[in-house]
Scaffold this active site. Sequence first.
Site, mmCIF file in Angstrom:
data_model
loop_
_atom_site.group_PDB
_atom_site.id
_atom_site.type_symbol
_atom_site.label_atom_id
_atom_site.label_comp_id
_atom_site.label_asym_id
_atom_site.label_seq_id
_atom_site.Cartn_x
_atom_site.Cartn_y
_atom_site.Cartn_z
ATOM 1 N N HIS A 1 0.818 -1.087 0.002
ATOM 2 C CA HIS A 1 -0.176 0.047 0.133
ATOM 3 C C HIS A 1 1.040 1.275 0.046
ATOM 4 O O HIS A 1 1.889 1.305 0.451
ATOM 5 C CB HIS A 1 -0.905 0.047 1.269
ATOM 6 C CG HIS A 1 -1.539 -1.233 1.555
ATOM 7 N ND1 HIS A 1 -1.188 -2.341 2.308
ATOM 8 C CD2 HIS A 1 -2.852 -1.741 1.259
ATOM 9 C CE1 HIS A 1 -1.895 -3.178 2.311
ATOM 10 N NE2 HIS A 1 -2.852 -2.872 1.615
ATOM 11 N N HIS B 1 -2.681 3.653 10.120
ATOM 12 C CA HIS B 1 -1.668 3.039 9.404
ATOM 13 C C HIS B 1 -1.501 3.239 7.708
ATOM 14 O O HIS B 1 -0.571 3.108 7.101
ATOM 15 C CB HIS B 1 -1.446 1.608 9.740
ATOM 16 C CG HIS B 1 -2.469 0.422 9.090
ATOM 17 N ND1 HIS B 1 -2.249 -0.743 9.081
ATOM 18 C CD2 HIS B 1 -3.676 1.085 8.669
ATOM 19 C CE1 HIS B 1 -3.618 -1.240 8.813
ATOM 20 N NE2 HIS B 1 -4.399 -0.228 8.184
ATOM 21 N N ASP C 1 7.397 -3.104 5.300
ATOM 22 C CA ASP C 1 5.867 -3.652 5.657
ATOM 23 C C ASP C 1 5.780 -5.380 5.285
ATOM 24 O O ASP C 1 6.175 -5.257 3.994
ATOM 25 C CB ASP C 1 4.763 -2.844 5.261
ATOM 26 C CG ASP C 1 3.359 -3.317 5.634
ATOM 27 O OD1 ASP C 1 3.166 -4.368 5.906
ATOM 28 O OD2 ASP C 1 2.502 -2.352 5.879
ATOM 29 N N ASP D 1 3.600 -6.949 4.679
ATOM 30 C CA ASP D 1 2.601 -7.286 3.313
ATOM 31 C C ASP D 1 3.136 -6.948 2.193
ATOM 32 O O ASP D 1 2.578 -6.848 0.972
ATOM 33 C CB ASP D 1 1.137 -6.661 3.771
ATOM 34 C CG ASP D 1 1.183 -5.102 3.553
ATOM 35 O OD1 ASP D 1 1.879 -4.531 3.164
ATOM 36 O OD2 ASP D 1 0.193 -4.652 4.280
ATOM 37 N N GLU E 1 4.084 -4.696 10.738
ATOM 38 C CA GLU E 1 2.796 -5.298 10.268
ATOM 39 C C GLU E 1 2.721 -6.832 10.533
ATOM 40 O O GLU E 1 1.976 -7.475 9.831
ATOM 41 C CB GLU E 1 2.215 -4.692 8.982
ATOM 42 C CG GLU E 1 1.938 -3.421 8.760
ATOM 43 C CD GLU E 1 0.490 -2.997 9.614
ATOM 44 O OE1 GLU E 1 -0.271 -3.770 10.139
ATOM 45 O OE2 GLU E 1 0.265 -1.791 9.625
#
Length: 320
Positions: free
Chosen positions: A130, A145, A231, A233, A276
Site C-alpha cells: 500500500h 496506518h 511492511d 505485507d 505489520e
Amino acid sequence: MVQSVRVAALIGAPTDVGAADRGASMGPEALRVAGLQEALAGRGLEVLDRGNLNGPGNPWRPAVDGYRHLHEVVHWNRQVHDAVYAQLQASRLPILLGGDHCLGIGSISAAARHCREKNRTLRVLWLDAHTDFNTRELSPSGNLHGMSVACLCGFGPRELVELSGQVPAIEPRAVRQIGIRSVDPAEKRFVHEQGLNVFDMRYIDEMGMRRAMRGALSGMDERTHLHVSFDVDFLDPVIAPGVGTTVPGGPTYREAQLCMEMIADTGQLCSLDIMELNPAFDMHNRTAMLAVDLVESLFGKSTLMRPVDADGGIGAARGE
C-alpha cells in the site's frame, strides 16, 4: 560510501492502534522468537535489545473526525521518535520492531531530524503493498496506518506532522515505494498529484525487480542516510500469510531477496522498520522466520559472493 554501522539496537513497539485488525502488537516478540537477534549477530553486528516501548492499549473505537485512535497513535509515535532518535544520536542502527505501520511516522521523523542535524540526505524505501498516502478526507476507514507517508509529507493531524520538528518531515521526492498493488481511487489521484516515486507490481512484472531497485537507489551518495521501512505485507501472502491486510500478487521469495541484497550492496542502510507482522494470522511463526531471513540479506547474506560493477549491477560476475 558511508562506513557501515556495526551496532544495531532493537526497539519493540507492541501496538496495533493504527491498524484495521488486532494482532500486530505481538509482532516484536514473534521476531525475537524467530531469532532476529541471533541472525543479526551472525552477520557481524553487535546487537542491543532495548526491550519494548510502553503505550496505551487499543481501545477499538470507531473513527472520530476522520481518525481512529488518534490520541493513542500520537502517544506511540512520540515514544518511537524519541527512542529511534536516541539510538541514531548514539551512532547506532535502530531497528524498530512493529507493530502496525503507523509507527513509521515516528521512526522516519526521527531519521529526518537526525539527517537535518548532521547535514545528510534522507532516502526512504517504503516496501509495502500500500502507498499509505491517505488522509482523513480520503480514507474510507480512518485507520492511521494507511496515512503514514501522507503525514510524513505534511498531510495529517498537527500532532503527527510536527513530530520531527519541521513540517513536512520529508518531501515526497525522498521516498521510493516498492511493491505497491492496493491503492484507494482517491488516494491514487493524490499520489500522482504529489509526485511520489512508485515502483508498483506492474512495473516489477514488466521490468523486473533489479531495474526497480536500481531506480529506487539511484542518486544516492556518501551523504545519504538510507531508511528502509519494511511492511511484511510487501511480500506475496502465499509466502507470508502472517499479516492483517493481505494483497495477492506481491514479490516472490527470490524477488524479495534480490531487493534486500541490492539494498545491502549500497552499504548505506542506517535505520530499519519491520512492520505489520501479525502472528494471529500466521502459521507456526512462518512469516516471522521469513522476515528474519530477509533482514539477514539486508545485512549482507547472499547466495553467492560476487563483485559489484561500477553502476551497482552484477553483470561483471555474470559475464554480461
